[in-house]
Design a protein around this motif. Structure first.
Motif, PDB file in Angstrom:
ATOM      1  N   LEU A  17      30.810  13.587 -25.731  1.00 13.18           N
ATOM      2  CA  LEU A  17      31.895  12.159 -26.351  1.00 13.18           C
ATOM      3  C   LEU A  17      32.287  12.484 -26.751  1.00 13.18           C
ATOM      4  O   LEU A  17      33.113  13.150 -27.961  1.00 13.18           O
ATOM      5  N   PRO A  18      33.611  11.412 -26.643  1.00 13.84           N
ATOM      6  CA  PRO A  18      34.940  12.191 -27.715  1.00 13.84           C
ATOM      7  C   PRO A  18      34.753  11.828 -29.605  1.00 13.84           C
ATOM      8  O   PRO A  18      35.547  12.226 -29.724  1.00 13.84           O
ATOM      9  N   ILE A  19      33.890  11.100 -30.101  1.00  4.32           N
ATOM     10  CA  ILE A  19      33.664  11.177 -31.036  1.00  4.32           C
ATOM     11  C   ILE A  19      33.084  12.266 -31.829  1.00  4.32           C
ATOM     12  O   ILE A  19      33.275  12.672 -32.330  1.00  4.32           O
ATOM     13  N   MET A  20      32.282  12.955 -30.906  1.00  5.81           N
ATOM     14  CA  MET A  20      31.922  14.861 -31.293  1.00  5.81           C
ATOM     15  C   MET A  20      33.331  15.435 -31.479  1.00  5.81           C
ATOM     16  O   MET A  20      33.623  16.984 -32.008  1.00  5.81           O
ATOM     17  N   GLY A  21      34.547  14.649 -30.358  1.00  9.16           N
ATOM     18  CA  GLY A  21      35.586  15.975 -30.460  1.00  9.16           C
ATOM     19  C   GLY A  21      35.710  17.500 -29.585  1.00  9.16           C
ATOM     20  O   GLY A  21      37.117  18.020 -30.384  1.00  9.16           O
ATOM     21  N   GLN A  22      34.952  17.153 -29.849  1.00 11.75           N
ATOM     22  CA  GLN A  22      34.587  18.760 -28.243  1.00 11.75           C
ATOM     23  C   GLN A  22      35.361  18.479 -26.829  1.00 11.75           C
ATOM     24  O   GLN A  22      35.378  18.840 -26.244  1.00 11.75           O
ATOM     25  N   TYR A  23      36.824  18.895 -26.931  1.00 17.57           N
ATOM     26  CA  TYR A  23      37.938  18.539 -26.145  1.00 17.57           C
ATOM     27  C   TYR A  23      37.484  20.415 -25.229  1.00 17.57           C
ATOM     28  O   TYR A  23      38.448  20.825 -26.026  1.00 17.57           O
ATOM     29  N   THR A  24      37.895  19.431 -24.254  1.00 16.37           N
ATOM     30  CA  THR A  24      37.633  21.407 -23.267  1.00 16.37           C
ATOM     31  C   THR A  24      39.437  20.542 -22.436  1.00 16.37           C
ATOM     32  O   THR A  24      39.963  21.666 -21.473  1.00 16.37           O
ATOM     33  N   GLN A  25      39.717  20.016 -22.239  1.00 12.04           N
ATOM     34  CA  GLN A  25      40.901  20.125 -21.119  1.00 12.04           C
ATOM     35  C   GLN A  25      42.060  19.749 -21.935  1.00 12.04           C
ATOM     36  O   GLN A  25      42.384  18.893 -22.740  1.00 12.04           O
ATOM     37  N   ILE A  35      41.916   4.985 -24.236  1.00 10.68           N
ATOM     38  CA  ILE A  35      41.533   4.430 -25.032  1.00 10.68           C
ATOM     39  C   ILE A  35      40.375   5.520 -25.682  1.00 10.68           C
ATOM     40  O   ILE A  35      39.920   6.259 -26.101  1.00 10.68           O
ATOM     41  N   ASP A  36      39.484   5.694 -24.490  1.00 12.28           N
ATOM     42  CA  ASP A  36      38.096   6.114 -24.428  1.00 12.28           C
ATOM     43  C   ASP A  36      37.968   7.814 -24.664  1.00 12.28           C
ATOM     44  O   ASP A  36      37.546   8.006 -25.148  1.00 12.28           O
ATOM     45  N   PHE A  37      38.720   7.909 -24.283  1.00 14.54           N
ATOM     46  CA  PHE A  37      39.586   9.306 -24.328  1.00 14.54           C
ATOM     47  C   PHE A  37      38.851  10.118 -25.532  1.00 14.54           C
ATOM     48  O   PHE A  37      38.305  11.485 -25.552  1.00 14.54           O
ATOM     49  N   LEU A  38      38.771   9.709 -26.704  1.00 10.82           N
ATOM     50  CA  LEU A  38      39.296   9.721 -27.653  1.00 10.82           C
ATOM     51  C   LEU A  38      38.848   8.576 -29.262  1.00 10.82           C
ATOM     52  O   LEU A  38      38.450   7.112 -29.016  1.00 10.82           O
TER      53      LEU A  38
END
Length: 186
Positions: free
Chosen positions: A54-62, A97-100
């Motif tokens: 989930l974006p709220i977790m800030g665990q981006y991979t891409q 918007i939903d990405f972050l």
């Protein structure tokens, strides 16, 4: 210096939003109260949301998410230029918007809507989204109708009064962006 991103919220071929966003940026660039940057969603090539967490977790991979996050994080506030499609905003803008999450929070946002009824319903939808993201939406907004501000529904010709509406909205976005700065510093 306060930084305001002017987000062009349409990626549609032949979009009217490009002329609108450039017009807003032109008005903003004459001001000395903030640094304004035009952000075109076409430049970010965001696929349909493809992050596992989930974006709220800030665990981006891409890589595209990291690039988008850096850009949005660099601003203190935003102006979103949105079309109205089927009583809402564009899918591309909503997806972006939903990405972050964190990168949007505790910042100000103003809206420039365009469409048959000035993008009013798209802006209403975005105000709900802004509340969830802890974006402070300002009350001043710019309403551009296809009948009054476009010739043949495609050539942007804003009424003279619209520049004053942009200035009033920018005044609020900058003021609220500055007021929220202490929250972003935490």
């Amino acid at each position: 210096m306060t930084r305001i991103g002017i987000i062009l919220g349409s990626t549609r071929p032949g979009r009217n939003g490009e002329a609108v966003a450039r017009w807003v940026h032109g008005i903003a660039s004459k001001r000395d109260d903030a640094e304004y940057e035009l952000v075109d969603l076409l430049d970010y090539k965001l696929p349909h949301l493809d992050e596992l967490a989930l974006p709220i977790m800030g665990q981006y991979t891409q890589p595209h998410t990291f690039e988008w996050a850096r850009k949005i994080d660099s601003f203190d506030g935003f102006v979103i230029v949105t079309p109205e499609y089927n009583h809402s905003t564009s899918g591309a803008l909503k997806n972006a918007i939903d990405f972050l999450y964190r990168e949007w929070t505790n910042k100000a946002v103003g809206f420039v809507g365009y469409g048959q009824v000035g993008g009013a319903r798209a802006v209403e939808h975005l105000r709900l989204v802004a509340g969830q993201l802890k974006l402070a939406d300002v009350s001043e907004q710019v309403i551009l109708t296809m009948h009054d501000d476009f010739q043949n529904y495609s050539v942007f010709t804003p009424g003279e009064h619209q520049s004053a509406a942009v200035s009033a909205m920018l005044d609020e976005v900058v003021a609220w962006s500055r007021a929220l700065a202490p929250l972003r510093a935490v």
